[in-house]
Design a protein around this motif. Structure first.
Motif, PDB file in Angstrom:
ATOM      1  N   GLY A 128       0.840  -1.247  -0.078  1.00  0.00           N
ATOM      2  CA  GLY A 128       0.109  -0.007   0.061  1.00  0.00           C
ATOM      3  C   GLY A 128       0.956   1.351   0.017  1.00  0.00           C
ATOM      4  O   GLY A 128       0.868   2.167   0.975  1.00  0.00           O
ATOM      5  N   ASP A 157       0.739  -1.620  -4.529  1.00  0.00           N
ATOM      6  CA  ASP A 157      -0.582  -0.890  -4.204  1.00  0.00           C
ATOM      7  C   ASP A 157      -1.549  -1.336  -5.544  1.00  0.00           C
ATOM      8  O   ASP A 157      -0.902  -1.896  -6.546  1.00  0.00           O
ATOM      9  CB  ASP A 157      -0.430   0.690  -4.553  1.00  0.00           C
ATOM     10  CG  ASP A 157      -1.436   1.279  -3.735  1.00  0.00           C
ATOM     11  OD1 ASP A 157      -0.775   1.862  -2.768  1.00  0.00           O
ATOM     12  OD2 ASP A 157      -2.530   1.295  -3.887  1.00  0.00           O
ATOM     13  N   ASP A 185      -2.916  -6.789  -5.345  1.00  0.00           N
ATOM     14  CA  ASP A 185      -3.925  -6.581  -4.262  1.00  0.00           C
ATOM     15  C   ASP A 185      -3.131  -7.365  -2.944  1.00  0.00           C
ATOM     16  O   ASP A 185      -2.788  -8.464  -2.934  1.00  0.00           O
ATOM     17  CB  ASP A 185      -5.193  -7.472  -4.580  1.00  0.00           C
ATOM     18  CG  ASP A 185      -6.060  -7.621  -3.509  1.00  0.00           C
ATOM     19  OD1 ASP A 185      -6.142  -6.897  -2.755  1.00  0.00           O
ATOM     20  OD2 ASP A 185      -7.029  -8.522  -3.687  1.00  0.00           O
ATOM     21  N   LEU A 186      -2.738  -6.367  -2.323  1.00  0.00           N
ATOM     22  CA  LEU A 186      -1.783  -6.704  -1.179  1.00  0.00           C
ATOM     23  C   LEU A 186      -0.404  -7.173  -1.395  1.00  0.00           C
ATOM     24  O   LEU A 186       0.426  -6.567  -2.247  1.00  0.00           O
ATOM     25  CB  LEU A 186      -2.441  -7.373  -0.092  1.00  0.00           C
ATOM     26  CG  LEU A 186      -3.731  -6.952   0.391  1.00  0.00           C
ATOM     27  CD1 LEU A 186      -4.455  -7.597   1.182  1.00  0.00           C
ATOM     28  CD2 LEU A 186      -3.618  -5.640   1.171  1.00  0.00           C
ATOM     29  N   ASN A 201       1.054   0.337   5.896  1.00  0.00           N
ATOM     30  CA  ASN A 201       0.071   1.225   6.243  1.00  0.00           C
ATOM     31  C   ASN A 201      -1.212   1.263   5.505  1.00  0.00           C
ATOM     32  O   ASN A 201      -0.997   1.982   4.248  1.00  0.00           O
ATOM     33  CB  ASN A 201       0.804   2.760   6.328  1.00  0.00           C
ATOM     34  CG  ASN A 201      -0.340   3.737   6.798  1.00  0.00           C
ATOM     35  OD1 ASN A 201      -1.458   3.182   7.334  1.00  0.00           O
ATOM     36  ND2 ASN A 201      -0.090   4.932   6.405  1.00  0.00           N
TER      37      ASN A 201
HETATM   38  C1  LIG Z   1      -3.499   4.681   4.341  1.00  0.00           C
HETATM   39  S1  LIG Z   1      -2.677   4.762   2.383  1.00  0.00           S
HETATM   40  C2  LIG Z   1      -1.211   4.593   3.017  1.00  0.00           C
HETATM   41  C3  LIG Z   1      -0.228   5.066   1.896  1.00  0.00           C
HETATM   42  C4  LIG Z   1       1.404   5.438   2.216  1.00  0.00           C
HETATM   43  N1  LIG Z   1       2.020   3.934   2.552  1.00  0.00           N
HETATM   44  C5  LIG Z   1       1.496   6.420   3.329  1.00  0.00           C
HETATM   45  O1  LIG Z   1       1.766   5.764   4.774  1.00  0.00           O
HETATM   46  O2  LIG Z   1       1.292   7.563   3.260  1.00  0.00           O
HETATM   47  C6  LIG Z   1      -3.270   3.018   2.100  1.00  0.00           C
HETATM   48  C7  LIG Z   1      -2.777   2.681   0.637  1.00  0.00           C
HETATM   49  O3  LIG Z   1      -3.163   1.202   0.520  1.00  0.00           O
HETATM   50  C8  LIG Z   1      -3.673   1.113  -0.746  1.00  0.00           C
HETATM   51  N2  LIG Z   1      -4.581  -0.184  -0.912  1.00  0.00           N
HETATM   52  C9  LIG Z   1      -5.580  -0.103  -0.342  1.00  0.00           C
HETATM   53  N3  LIG Z   1      -6.161  -1.601  -0.588  1.00  0.00           N
HETATM   54  C10 LIG Z   1      -5.120  -2.303  -1.129  1.00  0.00           C
HETATM   55  C11 LIG Z   1      -5.050  -3.382  -1.197  1.00  0.00           C
HETATM   56  N4  LIG Z   1      -5.809  -4.527  -1.511  1.00  0.00           N
HETATM   57  N5  LIG Z   1      -3.692  -3.859  -1.882  1.00  0.00           N
HETATM   58  C12 LIG Z   1      -2.767  -2.798  -2.229  1.00  0.00           C
HETATM   59  N6  LIG Z   1      -2.641  -1.713  -1.937  1.00  0.00           N
HETATM   60  C13 LIG Z   1      -3.925  -1.488  -1.209  1.00  0.00           C
HETATM   61  C14 LIG Z   1      -4.465   2.219  -1.118  1.00  0.00           C
HETATM   62  O4  LIG Z   1      -4.265   2.675  -2.709  1.00  0.00           O
HETATM   63  C15 LIG Z   1      -3.356   3.458  -0.448  1.00  0.00           C
HETATM   64  O5  LIG Z   1      -2.306   3.714  -1.209  1.00  0.00           O
END
Ligand SMILES: C[S@@+](CC[C@H](N)C(=O)[O-])C[C@H]1O[C@@H](n2cnc3c(N)ncnc32)[C@H](O)[C@@H]1O
Length: 297
Positions: A128, A157, A185-186, A201
């Protein structure tokens, strides 16, 4: 300048900003292409028409609720400047704790336990990645320690927009060639990779609390905030992937909400019963990062 500041502060106060003075100073500095200290040091300096209208436009955006960071296009995180816009979450100061813990884990593994010569690099994954705050900062910190070559950093992401912004930030900090960005996806699941350190995060706000967040958050991608009905839905899915993704003795560091400590412990006990789950607190004493390790066999 003083007059513009007074007008701006009054305008932003009326619009409901709780940091009207700071916002106004930052936006005037932005319009004048200078820093806030200069504004404070020279409040009577003249302001040209172009800069004044630039400032007006920025005030309009802030008065409509848009976060200052998106208007300025930059946010400081762990002492580094990150480009930010609507493609990804604005990095929050609490996430600096996650970065510090990840750095510590990497350093302990590289310095604390001697690794045979020719060992493959340590693998670290940021799940993410958003704007790149975690992965890019970690890459910069490891470069400063002279450890860049010892670590392979990956970042995932689901959002292509976020990945693009993260790549831009990586290039801006000269670590573009140090991080492998993946759409996933994760955890990227297309190979038999195992990571030594997973930092994440992920969204952890309860769905019903998302509309209650400060208005500025409505400008951020909902995908970055919404953690499902209990706030831990995305993190729960990550836990389900962890046993197949962590190397032996690997560790996962997961940022959580300050009120989610017990819920996180319960979730870890249910999904990963043989693992330990410790909670690292922030400076205010609130649990902020869950540290998950597989019990030694
Ligand atoms: C809370 S933000 C954090 C962004 C960055 N890591 C930070 O700390 O500023 C969560 C991130 O997780 C991503 N995300 C949400 N669901 C996800 C998934 N199933 N797989 C991968 N990434 C995901 C979102 O697109 C977003 O960029």
């Amino acid at each position: 300048m003083r007059e513009l500041l007074d007008v701006g502060i009054a305008r932003l106060r009326d619009s409901g900003s709780e940091s009207a003075r700071l916002d106004t100073e930052l936006l005037l500095a932005f319009a004048l292409e200078t820093d806030r200290t200069t504004i404070l040091a020279h409040p009577d300096a003249p302001v040209g028409d172009g800069a004044a209208s630039h400032f007006e436009a920025a005030l309009d955006r802030r008065a409509s609720g848009e976060p200052v960071a998106y208007i300025r296009g930059v946010k400081e995180f762990h002492g580094l400047a990150f480009a930010v816009d609507g493609r990804a979450l604005i990095p929050r100061p609490e996430t600096e704790r996650l970065v510090e813990l990840a750095e510590l884990e990497v350093v302990r593994r590289l310095v604390g336990a001697p690794r045979p010569q020719g060992s493959p690099p340590l693998r670290v994954l940021d799940v993410g990645v958003g704007s790149g705050a975690v992965a890019v900062t970690l890459a910069v910190l490891l470069r400063r320690r002279g450890m860049a070559e010892d670590v392979q950093l990956d970042a995932s992401d689901v959002s292509e927009d976020a990945l693009q912004l993260a790549r831009e930030n990586a290039v801006a900090h000269a670590v573009g060639d140090r991080i492998d960005f993946r759409t996933a996806d994760l955890i990227p699941g297309d190979e038999l990779l195992r990571w030594d350190v997973v930092a994440a995060n992920l969204p952890y706000v309860r769905s019903d609390a998302v509309p209650e967040l400060p208005r500025a958050a409505s400008f951020e991608p909902v995908l970055a905030l919404d953690g499902g009905p209990d706030g831990l839905r995305v993190i729960a899915r990550l836990l389900d992937q962890l046993s197949g993704a962590l190397a032996r003795n690997g560790v996962a560091l997961l940022e959580i909400g300050g009120d989610q400590g017990q819920a996180m412990r319960d979730l870890a006990a249910e999904r990963l019963p043989d693992w330990s789950c410790e909670l690292e607190a922030d400076l205010g004493g609130l649990p902020r990062v869950a540290v998950l390790r597989q019990a030694a066999s």
